[in-house]
Design a protein around this motif. Structure first.
Motif, PDB file in Angstrom:
ATOM      1  N   ALA A   1      41.909  71.806  28.580  1.00  0.00           N
ATOM      2  CA  ALA A   1      41.625  71.347  29.937  1.00  0.00           C
ATOM      3  C   ALA A   1      40.167  71.584  30.300  1.00  0.00           C
ATOM      4  N   VAL A   2      39.613  72.699  29.864  1.00  0.00           N
ATOM      5  CA  VAL A   2      38.199  72.994  30.129  1.00  0.00           C
ATOM      6  C   VAL A   2      37.309  71.982  29.418  1.00  0.00           C
ATOM      7  N   LEU A   3      37.645  71.667  28.174  1.00  0.00           N
ATOM      8  CA  LEU A   3      36.853  70.678  27.439  1.00  0.00           C
ATOM      9  C   LEU A   3      36.901  69.305  28.104  1.00  0.00           C
ATOM     10  N   TYR A   4      38.069  68.903  28.588  1.00  0.00           N
ATOM     11  CA  TYR A   4      38.175  67.636  29.305  1.00  0.00           C
ATOM     12  C   TYR A   4      37.352  67.657  30.593  1.00  0.00           C
ATOM     13  N   ALA A   5      37.383  68.780  31.307  1.00  0.00           N
ATOM     14  CA  ALA A   5      36.614  68.884  32.546  1.00  0.00           C
ATOM     15  C   ALA A   5      35.119  68.823  32.270  1.00  0.00           C
ATOM     16  N   VAL A   6      34.672  69.495  31.214  1.00  0.00           N
ATOM     17  CA  VAL A   6      33.247  69.457  30.861  1.00  0.00           C
ATOM     18  C   VAL A   6      32.857  68.041  30.443  1.00  0.00           C
ATOM     19  N   ALA A   7      33.701  67.376  29.667  1.00  0.00           N
ATOM     20  CA  ALA A   7      33.405  66.004  29.246  1.00  0.00           C
ATOM     21  C   ALA A   7      33.298  65.078  30.447  1.00  0.00           C
TER      22      ALA A   7
END
Length: 48
Positions: free
Chosen positions: A3-9
């Motif tokens: 979820a963090v990676l998706y938010a950063v992307a």
């Protein structure tokens, strides 16, 4: 974590400058022959 990676992307898509801001610093060995451009005198570099 995903979820963090998706938010950063998503943030990087909205503000591409973040891609440069968030990148990891690259550690490179210092070359002993390297000279900083700021240390070169502009007036005398090409001669008089």
């Amino acid at each position: 974590m995903l979820a963090v990676l998706y938010a950063v992307a998503q943030r990087v898509d909205e503000h591409p400058v973040l891609a440069v801001t968030l990148r990891f610093p690259v550690v490179r060995p210092v070359d002993p022959d390297w000279v900083a451009l700021e240390s070169i005198g502009v007036a005398g570099f090409y001669g008089d």
